[in-house]
Design an enzyme around this catalytic site. Structure first.
Site, PDB file in Angstrom:
ATOM      1  N   GLN A  34       0.860  -1.195   0.000  1.00  0.00           N
ATOM      2  CA  GLN A  34       0.000   0.000   0.000  1.00  0.00           C
ATOM      3  C   GLN A  34       0.890   1.237   0.000  1.00  0.00           C
ATOM      4  O   GLN A  34       0.953   1.994   0.958  1.00  0.00           O
ATOM      5  CB  GLN A  34      -0.889  -0.001   1.233  1.00  0.00           C
ATOM      6  CG  GLN A  34      -1.938  -1.108   1.246  1.00  0.00           C
ATOM      7  CD  GLN A  34      -2.774  -1.044   2.512  1.00  0.00           C
ATOM      8  OE1 GLN A  34      -2.460  -1.649   3.525  1.00  0.00           O
ATOM      9  NE2 GLN A  34      -3.866  -0.298   2.461  1.00  0.00           N
ATOM     10  N   LYS A 129       0.513  -9.385 -16.427  1.00  0.00           N
ATOM     11  CA  LYS A 129      -0.657 -10.031 -15.840  1.00  0.00           C
ATOM     12  C   LYS A 129      -1.809  -9.051 -15.713  1.00  0.00           C
ATOM     13  O   LYS A 129      -1.615  -7.839 -15.587  1.00  0.00           O
ATOM     14  CB  LYS A 129      -0.310 -10.612 -14.461  1.00  0.00           C
ATOM     15  CG  LYS A 129       0.107  -9.571 -13.423  1.00  0.00           C
ATOM     16  CD  LYS A 129       0.545 -10.233 -12.124  1.00  0.00           C
ATOM     17  CE  LYS A 129       0.982  -9.176 -11.101  1.00  0.00           C
ATOM     18  NZ  LYS A 129       1.481  -9.792  -9.865  1.00  0.00           N
ATOM     19  N   ARG A 131      -5.407  -8.583 -13.460  1.00  0.00           N
ATOM     20  CA  ARG A 131      -6.196  -9.052 -12.321  1.00  0.00           C
ATOM     21  C   ARG A 131      -7.632  -8.567 -12.431  1.00  0.00           C
ATOM     22  O   ARG A 131      -7.882  -7.392 -12.730  1.00  0.00           O
ATOM     23  CB  ARG A 131      -5.606  -8.524 -11.000  1.00  0.00           C
ATOM     24  CG  ARG A 131      -4.215  -9.029 -10.665  1.00  0.00           C
ATOM     25  CD  ARG A 131      -3.803  -8.469  -9.301  1.00  0.00           C
ATOM     26  NE  ARG A 131      -2.421  -8.737  -8.962  1.00  0.00           N
ATOM     27  CZ  ARG A 131      -1.998  -9.825  -8.329  1.00  0.00           C
ATOM     28  NH1 ARG A 131      -2.871 -10.756  -7.990  1.00  0.00           N
ATOM     29  NH2 ARG A 131      -0.722  -9.981  -8.027  1.00  0.00           N
ATOM     30  N   ASP A 155      10.711 -12.512  -7.479  1.00  0.00           N
ATOM     31  CA  ASP A 155       9.719 -11.592  -6.924  1.00  0.00           C
ATOM     32  C   ASP A 155      10.138 -11.262  -5.496  1.00  0.00           C
ATOM     33  O   ASP A 155      10.951 -11.987  -4.900  1.00  0.00           O
ATOM     34  CB  ASP A 155       8.323 -12.205  -6.946  1.00  0.00           C
ATOM     35  CG  ASP A 155       7.233 -11.138  -7.061  1.00  0.00           C
ATOM     36  OD1 ASP A 155       7.570  -9.941  -6.969  1.00  0.00           O
ATOM     37  OD2 ASP A 155       6.061 -11.510  -7.237  1.00  0.00           O
TER      38      ASP A 155
END
Length: 326
Positions: A34, A129, A131, A155
């Site tokens: 965040q 990707k 989502r 990652d």
């Protein structure tokens, strides 16, 4: 949340007990994803946690592999950002993999993956990707050399394992020899353990910044210790030693400059300080610091660590030719 609250209380207790400094060692910095407002009316959790830590009285933060480098700017105190590459690289090299390709499961990790690809002189594979909702990948495509390659999939963390496993399965369908995931923080929430077990991943390489659950199948997971890395950084902070030149950075390795590079840099520094700051003594003080640094690092062929010795060795000057001429 419980760990964060406990940390805040411990910081507050230490400050109220008149601690000189409080340094928080946080191997995994939670809420790091965040880090921005990606839609209206959402909080920036990473900044909020940074404010809480600083308000509680922390004087310094030591952490590893932040989700985004810009999080360092959220803190108003020094933050030492350690990169797990110094742990992963020796292990990857020990595998002796041929036809290696380095992949990232999303665009955001391209910089990290490119650093590894450059270091290993391997092709870079980038996944895109899409989502439909958080933690669920609806569609993924890969760009790069995959067929007949051993893939290292990089990652910073594994959460549910959806992205990593989907990428690994896609690479195997595209003809890859093997796929190994290399991630720093094994969050492993939800059905992550089951997803990893059922995937076509040959191995999942993580660190111990987050402990694994003992009631789950971890046969595919290899855990590398961060203890030595954090111990080294803590010792350096405690003894006021430099950290950056000994810690592998975002570009994987700090370039080792040739001694001629040092000489060129310091000759310019000495010339500037002697011509522009000699009146107030600043030049001499900077020069003393530089000479001390040179002495500590024992440059090749530099056996006289005094200012005169440095000038004779690298600047070709002497009292007769003049120290301050440019």
């Amino acid at each position: 949340a419980e760990n964060l609250m406990e940390l805040l209380l411990m910081i507050d207790a230490a400050k109220r007990a008149s601690a000189y400094k409080v340094i928080a060692v946080i191997p995994y910095f939670g809420w790091a994803r965040q880090d921005r407002k990606d839609r209206p009316r959402v909080s920036i959790g990473a900044k909020l946690v940074a404010n809480l830590l600083v308000s509680a009285g922390v004087d310094r933060i030591i952490t590893m592999d932040l989700h985004a480098d810009q999080i360092q700017g959220f803190f108003d105190v020094p933050l030492d950002h350690i990169y797990a590459s110094r742990i992963f690289v020796p292990y990857i090299e020990s595998l002796g993999l041929e036809n290696l390709s380095v992949a990232t499961p999303d665009i955001g990790g391209a910089k990290r993956a490119n650093s590894y690809a450059s270091y290993f002189n391997a092709p870079l594979v980038i996944c895109h990707k899409h989502r439909n909702k958080p933690n669920e990948v609806a569609k993924m495509i890969a760009i790069g050399e995959v067929k007949d390659r051993n893939i290292i999939l990089l990652d910073d963390m594994i959460d549910t394992g959806g992205t990593i496993t989907k990428a690994a399965n896609m690479f195997m369908e595209m003809g890859a020899r093997s796929v190994r995931a290399v991630t720093t923080h094994p969050v492993l929430s939800g059905k992550a353990y089951e997803n990893l077990k059922e995937s076509q991943l040959a191995e999942v390489i993580v660190t111990d910044t987050i402990p694994l659950r003992t009631d789950k199948d971890t046969s595919k997971i290899t855990v590398l210790s961060t203890a030595d890395v954090f111990a080294d950084v803590i010792e350096r902070v405690h003894n006021y030693k430099e950290i950056s030149t000994d810690t592998l950075a975002g570009n994987l390795a700090v370039p080792s400059l040739e001694y001629d590079g040092y000489a060129s840099f310091f000759s310019g520094l000495l010339e500037v300080t002697h011509t522009r700051a000699v009146d107030d003594g600043l030049g001499e003080r900077i020069e003393e610091y530089v000479m001390s640094w040179l002495g500590d690092h024992a440059l090749d062929g530099f056996d006289d660590y005094s200012a005169d010795g440095y000038r004779r060795t690298y600047l070709g000057r002497s009292p007769e030719t003049g120290w301050e001429a440019i």
